[in-house]
Design a protein around this motif. Sequence first.
Motif, PDB file in Angstrom:
ATOM      1  N   PRO A  67       0.951  -1.197   0.093  1.00 29.37           N
ATOM      2  CA  PRO A  67      -0.152   0.004  -0.094  1.00 29.37           C
ATOM      3  C   PRO A  67       0.732   1.306  -0.085  1.00 29.37           C
ATOM      4  O   PRO A  67       0.547   2.153  -0.548  1.00 29.37           O
ATOM      5  N   GLU A  68       1.846   1.181   0.618  1.00 24.04           N
ATOM      6  CA  GLU A  68       2.630   2.593   0.753  1.00 24.04           C
ATOM      7  C   GLU A  68       3.293   2.937  -0.538  1.00 24.04           C
ATOM      8  O   GLU A  68       3.503   4.026  -0.914  1.00 24.04           O
ATOM      9  N   SER A  69       3.500   2.019  -1.512  1.00 24.92           N
ATOM     10  CA  SER A  69       3.979   2.419  -3.039  1.00 24.92           C
ATOM     11  C   SER A  69       3.127   3.038  -3.846  1.00 24.92           C
ATOM     12  O   SER A  69       3.336   3.413  -4.908  1.00 24.92           O
ATOM     13  N   TYR A  70       1.604   2.552  -3.420  1.00 26.88           N
ATOM     14  CA  TYR A  70       0.667   2.926  -4.377  1.00 26.88           C
ATOM     15  C   TYR A  70      -0.338   4.068  -3.938  1.00 26.88           C
ATOM     16  O   TYR A  70      -1.197   4.727  -4.507  1.00 26.88           O
ATOM     17  N   ARG A  71       0.042   4.138  -2.469  1.00 28.64           N
ATOM     18  CA  ARG A  71      -1.014   5.064  -1.985  1.00 28.64           C
ATOM     19  C   ARG A  71      -1.061   6.425  -2.460  1.00 28.64           C
ATOM     20  O   ARG A  71      -2.209   6.985  -2.670  1.00 28.64           O
ATOM     21  N   PRO A  72       0.207   7.132  -2.884  1.00 27.49           N
ATOM     22  CA  PRO A  72      -0.040   8.407  -3.506  1.00 27.49           C
ATOM     23  C   PRO A  72      -0.821   8.677  -4.671  1.00 27.49           C
ATOM     24  O   PRO A  72      -1.282   9.600  -4.978  1.00 27.49           O
ATOM     25  N   SER A  73      -0.740   7.496  -5.402  1.00 35.71           N
ATOM     26  CA  SER A  73      -1.519   7.679  -6.644  1.00 35.71           C
ATOM     27  C   SER A  73      -2.853   6.992  -6.828  1.00 35.71           C
ATOM     28  O   SER A  73      -3.572   7.114  -7.825  1.00 35.71           O
TER      29      SER A  73
END
Length: 284
Positions: free
Chosen positions: A184-190
């Motif tokens: 989740p931390e890798s795609y949360r910003p997008s």
Amino acid sequence: MTSSIGSVSRTELAQRRQKLRQRRRVRFLQSSWRTLAICGLTAGVIWTATLPLWVIRRPEQVRIEGNHFIPVRTLRSLLPIPYPQSLFRVEPQAIARELQAKAPIADVVVSRQLFPPGLVVQVKERLPVALALTSAAPLPTGVKVGSTTKSGLLDENGILTPLESYVALDQSLKLPALKVIGKPESYRPSWSKLYRELKQGPPVNVSEIDWRDPANVILKTELGTVHIGPYSWQFSSQLKTLDRMRSLAKDSRFSQITYIDLRNPDNPIVQMTKTQNPVESGTP
């Protein structure tokens, strides 16, 4: 002459002292009345608060508004209210804080209602739109709590809530059809932007988003597996291109398609099985 002046001065001083004493009496009376009024008002409020009319005796006196998937009975059971309870002793802010801590709720507003006596609890739930998985392992039937598959539920803003939090509230919860695989931390910003484009774009049925490799996000769609490369500003164009490629489903070679490469949405490539060569798909 001197005696007359001295006599007048003594008279004036006596009058001034009398006026000062009168002012002090007035102030004292005003202060006493003010104190009595405050005490009377406080006693009246306390007396009113203890009247049987202003007492919450049962959970049904709490009206829940705004909920969609968390049952009313469940939300009422989470309220920290010992029954019976005086309506005026209830702390709305404390109730709101505890409810947010126990349930997947974004916002809570608690207000008193005098006629009929009760509470109104307005909630804004975190609506789950996707099931977040940290591995590609299939989710067990019924999604049992304690499963080895680490999972949670995403709302449209990318807020991740443990699946157990939802299941504990409602065992019959219907899970979202969309799955997201990855950290989740890798795609949360997008995520919020991608989900908005997915929701507002063409009616392409995307059932799974594999985000384990941010350099190549993979979609599982009605046309099969689709590689889009890193998520970027091209995503809406990639969805439009995929929508125009629906005719592939009617092609006799459809079953031989391994994946569709949409890294360049203006020049999509259909990757076939090893016995077939890649095909550049001309889209109108």
